[in-house]
Design a protein around this motif. Sequence first.
Motif, short mmCIF file in Angstrom:
data_model
loop_
_atom_site.label_atom_id
_atom_site.label_comp_id
_atom_site.label_asym_id
_atom_site.label_seq_id
_atom_site.Cartn_x
_atom_site.Cartn_y
_atom_site.Cartn_z
N GLY A 42 0.83 -1.20 0.00
CA GLY A 42 0.00 0.00 0.00
C GLY A 42 0.86 1.24 0.00
N MET A 43 0.22 2.39 -0.21
CA MET A 43 0.94 3.66 -0.30
C MET A 43 1.44 4.10 1.09
SD MET A 43 -2.07 6.52 -0.64
CE MET A 43 -0.87 7.82 -0.36
N PRO A 44 2.32 5.08 1.16
CA PRO A 44 2.81 5.55 2.46
C PRO A 44 1.68 6.04 3.34
CG PRO A 44 4.12 6.46 0.65
CD PRO A 44 2.96 5.80 0.02
N GLY A 45 1.74 5.65 4.64
CA GLY A 45 0.78 6.14 5.62
C GLY A 45 -0.55 5.43 5.66
N LEU A 67 1.11 5.33 -7.52
CA LEU A 67 0.15 5.70 -8.55
C LEU A 67 -0.89 4.59 -8.59
CD1 LEU A 67 -0.50 7.71 -10.89
CD2 LEU A 67 0.81 6.20 -12.39
N GLU A 68 -2.15 4.96 -8.79
CA GLU A 68 -3.23 3.98 -8.80
C GLU A 68 -3.73 3.75 -10.23
OE1 GLU A 68 -6.36 5.19 -6.19
OE2 GLU A 68 -4.96 5.97 -4.68
N ARG A 69 -3.97 2.49 -10.54
CA ARG A 69 -4.65 2.18 -11.79
C ARG A 69 -6.15 2.25 -11.55
NH1 ARG A 69 -2.80 -3.41 -14.13
NH2 ARG A 69 -4.42 -2.79 -15.62
N VAL A 70 -6.85 2.93 -12.43
CA VAL A 70 -8.30 3.04 -12.30
C VAL A 70 -8.93 1.71 -12.68
CG1 VAL A 70 -10.34 4.31 -13.09
CG2 VAL A 70 -8.15 5.48 -12.82
N THR A 71 -9.99 1.34 -11.98
CA THR A 71 -10.65 0.06 -12.21
C THR A 71 -11.18 -0.04 -13.64
OG1 THR A 71 -12.75 0.95 -11.41
CG2 THR A 71 -11.31 -0.13 -9.80
N THR A 72 -11.36 -1.28 -14.09
CA THR A 72 -11.81 -1.52 -15.46
C THR A 72 -13.15 -0.86 -15.74
OG1 THR A 72 -10.66 -3.65 -15.42
CG2 THR A 72 -12.28 -3.31 -17.17
N THR A 75 -9.86 15.45 2.10
CA THR A 75 -8.69 16.15 1.55
C THR A 75 -7.41 15.35 1.75
OG1 THR A 75 -9.73 18.30 1.94
CG2 THR A 75 -7.33 18.26 1.69
N VAL A 76 -7.26 14.74 2.93
CA VAL A 76 -6.04 13.98 3.22
C VAL A 76 -6.15 12.52 2.76
CG1 VAL A 76 -5.44 15.45 5.16
CG2 VAL A 76 -6.81 13.41 5.57
N GLY A 77 -7.20 12.21 2.01
CA GLY A 77 -7.28 10.90 1.39
C GLY A 77 -7.59 9.75 2.31
N TYR A 78 -8.16 10.03 3.50
CA TYR A 78 -8.59 8.99 4.44
C TYR A 78 -7.45 8.09 4.91
CZ TYR A 78 -13.04 10.41 2.37
OH TYR A 78 -14.10 11.14 1.90
N LEU A 79 -6.24 8.61 4.93
CA LEU A 79 -5.10 7.83 5.45
C LEU A 79 -5.09 7.90 6.97
CD1 LEU A 79 -2.07 8.61 3.11
CD2 LEU A 79 -3.71 6.74 2.98
N LEU A 127 -3.85 9.81 -9.23
CA LEU A 127 -3.02 10.07 -8.05
C LEU A 127 -3.91 10.17 -6.81
CD1 LEU A 127 -0.55 12.74 -9.46
CD2 LEU A 127 0.06 10.44 -8.72
N HIS A 128 -3.51 9.51 -5.73
CA HIS A 128 -4.18 9.71 -4.45
C HIS A 128 -4.07 11.19 -4.07
CE1 HIS A 128 -4.41 9.76 -0.03
NE2 HIS A 128 -5.23 8.74 -0.17
N PRO A 129 -5.07 11.74 -3.38
CA PRO A 129 -5.03 13.17 -3.04
C PRO A 129 -3.72 13.64 -2.42
CG PRO A 129 -7.18 12.28 -2.49
CD PRO A 129 -6.34 11.12 -2.95
N LEU A 130 -3.14 12.87 -1.52
CA LEU A 130 -1.87 13.29 -0.91
C LEU A 130 -0.72 13.19 -1.89
CD1 LEU A 130 -1.64 12.19 2.82
CD2 LEU A 130 -1.84 14.46 1.86
N LEU A 131 -0.72 12.16 -2.74
CA LEU A 131 0.33 12.05 -3.74
C LEU A 131 0.20 13.17 -4.77
CD1 LEU A 131 0.35 8.18 -4.15
CD2 LEU A 131 2.29 9.58 -3.43
N TYR A 132 -1.03 13.55 -5.07
CA TYR A 132 -1.24 14.69 -5.97
C TYR A 132 -0.71 15.97 -5.33
CZ TYR A 132 -3.68 18.45 -8.41
OH TYR A 132 -3.97 19.61 -9.07
N ALA A 133 -0.97 16.15 -4.02
CA ALA A 133 -0.47 17.34 -3.32
C ALA A 133 1.05 17.34 -3.27
CB ALA A 133 -1.05 17.39 -1.91
#
Length: 577
Positions: A162-165, A522-527, A363-367, A541-547
């Motif tokens: 999973g992504m950081p955090g 980076l996330e792949r969007v579902t089919t 905003t913080v992407g629910y991490l 991009l996850h909101p925090l990765l986008y930021a």
Amino acid sequence: MCIWAVNVLKTSMDAIQFGKWMSERRRKRGWSSQRALVETIRQDHFLKDVRISEDFLARLEAGRLAYPFRGYVRWQVLALAWLLCSTPREVQAYLQAASLKDLSAEEHEWVQQLYAHVSRQAVAAIELLPVRPQRLVGQETLVQEVLNQLCTLEHGVCALTGMPGVGKSALASEVLHRLVADGYSRIFHHGIITISCKGRRGTQGLLSLLHEVISILLPAQEQRPLEQSDSSLAFWLDRMETHLASVIDRVRVLLMDKSILFLLDDLDAQFPLRTALDALLGSTRRNTVHSTGQRRSVTRHVVLTTSRHIPSPALVNYHHHVQPLLHTDACALFHTLTASMTAATPLKLDEEQEQAVGQICQTVGYLPLTIELVANAVAVRGIPLDLLATNAAFDPFHPLLDNSGELGALFEQAFSNIGHEQHKHFALLSLLGPQAFSLEAAAALFQHEKWGEESTSFEPISRSVSARTGRSTTTELERPSEPGSHRNSTPELTRLDNPYVPFQTLTSTALELGYLVNDSLLERVTTEAAESHNNQQQYMLHPLLYAYARNCVQRLPARYLDSIWSNFQAYMACLYR
């Protein structure tokens, strides 16, 4: 040797004497009745298939069975030693008391398993557990799923990525503590070992991990310190492969006939996991069954890993990509944390403030980590919710939320393995906005990037992308003769099934985005979502990765960004004209 064993060795047994001796042994081992012993046998994984009833025990202890024992009765008496003996000497005394001589090949193999079993009992299980999280909200289903998989897996790997955090290490820690608290740790007779893999890379990182495993499994008096020559740099450079092979063999020998669960926490993308598993999983024996129905002891070698890097499917039995919390769980975690921080004066929020909490969580992407920072800012530092919501929407990495710099440092560390050019390309992705984007759009963005002195505005990162693959992943583009020559011109595009992007650029871009996906950056969007975009591969991009990418792109020269954006607009105009 204990007194009862000495008396057995000095006394000639018959059926009645052996029955009395068995009755006394049963009581000393904690079973006050024959029924209690039978219930234990029925619950035991290795004895439940042996037909031992209360009637059998009653006749055995009353001396009504023919002595010396024959046939299946002999196997039943031998099986009882599994529970009635706790040391190798007690096994020896038991065999003599029961007159179990002239063992067959199958009986001899079982006795060897019995000796191994009591030897394991004599050694205290190792429990090196990480710190248990005080609260884990919204992950109960995943915790139970991983727990069940670890309990049923005899040989293999369960990976949490999973992504950081996102809470990978906290989830793994909770699973291990549940194993111990719920009594499942007995499945791993020799223990549960947690090893931090942070900073361990390449062969040297693997060697340091294997040496740590050896130091944990070996008693201190049996550990051989490195010779003087072994610690020299020349030895490590000239004999690395030979030394690694010998260390792997040593670990395999130490793990022989042991049941152990390893947690390899925070694995690096450059850690040689395949070779590590060759050592940690290479000496397991499978479960077998005797012709009499008696089960042999099974050893378990199981590895639980946490990492941002998604391992090869060939290496793992189970893989869980940990997702951020749901909206309701994220808000519930915020309220739980603030309540624990302000027990004396609990926070009372009105409807508007509740909406601000939901806005901040989104905003913080629910991490989980970012929600902890939000709760700390509100409950401890007294930051008003409306001010925090506005500031977090502008920059989640601002000291108003991340006053200790923990969040920023975590994301910087996550990109420490990313090459300089790929780091810059990641920053450029923020120009596409927070919504999903296609491979073709990213390729068009990178297509007319200018190389030269502008690229030095980023500090060099420790590892380049080409170091991963042995070849460059970016295409060298010709620098325009004049700095502003591309500003007002339309890019010359090669048609590739619409949109117009050179095939070589698509290839290099797909490779770069694939690395980011593999590192959970980076996330792949579902089919299903991609179908609305004409089945094109979509990324987000996850909101925090986008930021984070937005913060990085602000460190690039404005002239450089203006040139890229101008060319991208020209591409879009060419595509949709």
